[in-house]
Design a protein around this motif. Structure first.
Motif, PDB file in Angstrom:
ATOM      1  N   MET A   1       0.855  -1.177   0.000  1.00  0.00           N
ATOM      2  CA  MET A   1       0.000   0.000   0.000  1.00  0.00           C
ATOM      3  C   MET A   1       0.902   1.241   0.000  1.00  0.00           C
ATOM      4  SD  MET A   1      -3.072   1.066   2.672  1.00  0.00           S
ATOM      5  CE  MET A   1      -3.831  -0.521   2.736  1.00  0.00           C
ATOM      6  N   ARG A   2       0.563   2.209  -0.771  1.00  0.00           N
ATOM      7  CA  ARG A   2       1.343   3.447  -0.837  1.00  0.00           C
ATOM      8  C   ARG A   2       1.183   4.255   0.448  1.00  0.00           C
ATOM      9  NH1 ARG A   2       3.516   4.519  -5.761  1.00  0.00           N
ATOM     10  NH2 ARG A   2       2.615   3.445  -7.526  1.00  0.00           N
ATOM     11  N   ARG A   3       2.216   5.037   0.737  1.00  0.00           N
ATOM     12  CA  ARG A   3       2.238   5.822   1.975  1.00  0.00           C
ATOM     13  C   ARG A   3       1.028   6.757   2.085  1.00  0.00           C
ATOM     14  NH1 ARG A   3       7.192   9.595   4.078  1.00  0.00           N
ATOM     15  NH2 ARG A   3       6.222  10.128   6.033  1.00  0.00           N
ATOM     16  N   TRP A   4       0.658   7.423   0.994  1.00  0.00           N
ATOM     17  CA  TRP A   4      -0.466   8.353   1.056  1.00  0.00           C
ATOM     18  C   TRP A   4      -1.763   7.617   1.382  1.00  0.00           C
ATOM     19  CZ3 TRP A   4      -4.731   7.808  -1.971  1.00  0.00           C
ATOM     20  CH2 TRP A   4      -4.600   7.054  -3.146  1.00  0.00           C
ATOM     21  N   LEU A   5      -1.873   6.369   0.919  1.00  0.00           N
ATOM     22  CA  LEU A   5      -3.071   5.595   1.180  1.00  0.00           C
ATOM     23  C   LEU A   5      -3.140   5.170   2.647  1.00  0.00           C
ATOM     24  CD1 LEU A   5      -5.619   4.581  -0.101  1.00  0.00           C
ATOM     25  CD2 LEU A   5      -4.371   2.572  -0.909  1.00  0.00           C
ATOM     26  N   TYR A   6      -1.986   4.788   3.233  1.00  0.00           N
ATOM     27  CA  TYR A   6      -1.931   4.492   4.674  1.00  0.00           C
ATOM     28  C   TYR A   6      -2.383   5.708   5.482  1.00  0.00           C
ATOM     29  CZ  TYR A   6       0.954   0.235   4.297  1.00  0.00           C
ATOM     30  OH  TYR A   6       1.435  -1.016   4.040  1.00  0.00           O
ATOM     31  N   GLU A  43       1.783   8.540   9.799  1.00  0.00           N
ATOM     32  CA  GLU A  43       2.872   8.940   8.912  1.00  0.00           C
ATOM     33  C   GLU A  43       4.224   8.411   9.370  1.00  0.00           C
ATOM     34  OE1 GLU A  43       2.937  13.171   8.316  1.00  0.00           O
ATOM     35  OE2 GLU A  43       0.862  13.215   7.635  1.00  0.00           O
ATOM     36  N   ARG A 156       2.814  -2.226   9.330  1.00  0.00           N
ATOM     37  CA  ARG A 156       3.699  -1.088   9.602  1.00  0.00           C
ATOM     38  C   ARG A 156       4.153  -1.145  11.053  1.00  0.00           C
ATOM     39  NH1 ARG A 156       1.886   4.216   8.057  1.00  0.00           N
ATOM     40  NH2 ARG A 156       3.970   4.541   7.276  1.00  0.00           N
TER      41      ARG A 156
END
Length: 174
Positions: A1-6, A43, A156
């Protein structure tokens, strides 16, 4: 999953849950400084200032210090700064609560910048009753658990309680 989506999913999930509890109970489970705390959790879940330890200690110190300054400055029964404006007592309460909160957290090695907003929310009278403060702390615990579960479920790294000693030492040196 991309960081912005997390960030989008984790941040939104925590706020929806806290907001739903607030709506159901008509109590302040949702307040402004939860936003920056949640942002840190999603983040930078492995950063010392994002750890559950720093989050819980940070907001607890902030709530107690903000309320202490409300009492010390004779403002506990006053309306909020938004209703009555800024006077000398309110400036002392805001400056004192922020200075003490930051200093105590430094000594405890529990830096959590969103706690600065929490202490101001209290010393400015936006949350000012003991019941509101207990519920606000419950909101902190709620979003911390939600974020911890979200981060764990998505693979994460977020510590169970505190960041590894090496990261804490590096953060304290900075």
């Amino acid at each position: 999953m991309r960081r912005w989506l997390y960030t989008f999913a984790g941040g939104g999930l925590a706020m929806v849950i806290a907001g739903a509890v607030a709506a159901l109970t008509h109590q302040p489970w949702l307040f402004p400084s939860l936003g920056p705390a949640v942002m840190l959790h999603v983040e930078k879940p492995d950063a010392p200032e994002s750890s559950p330890r720093n989050t819980v200690i940070g907001h607890a110190v902030a709530l107690l210090t903000g309320y202490g300054f409300l009492l010390l400055c004779g403002l506990a029964d006053n309306r909020s700064v938004l209703q009555e404006g800024v006077g000398v007592a309110r400036i002392v309460a805001a400056a004192g609560s922020l200075a003490i909160t930051a200093t105590v957290l430094l000594f405890l090695r529990a830096s959590h910048p969103p706690a600065g907003a929490t202490t101001l929310i209290v010393s400015l009278g936006l949350l000012h009753t003991p019941t509101q403060l207990v519920i606000a702390m419950a909101g902190v615990l709620l979003v911390t658990v939600v974020d911890w579960l979200f981060n764990r479920a998505t693979g994460r790294p977020m510590p169970v309680w505190s960041a590894p000693a090496q990261l804490r030492q590096e953060a304290h040196r900075g």
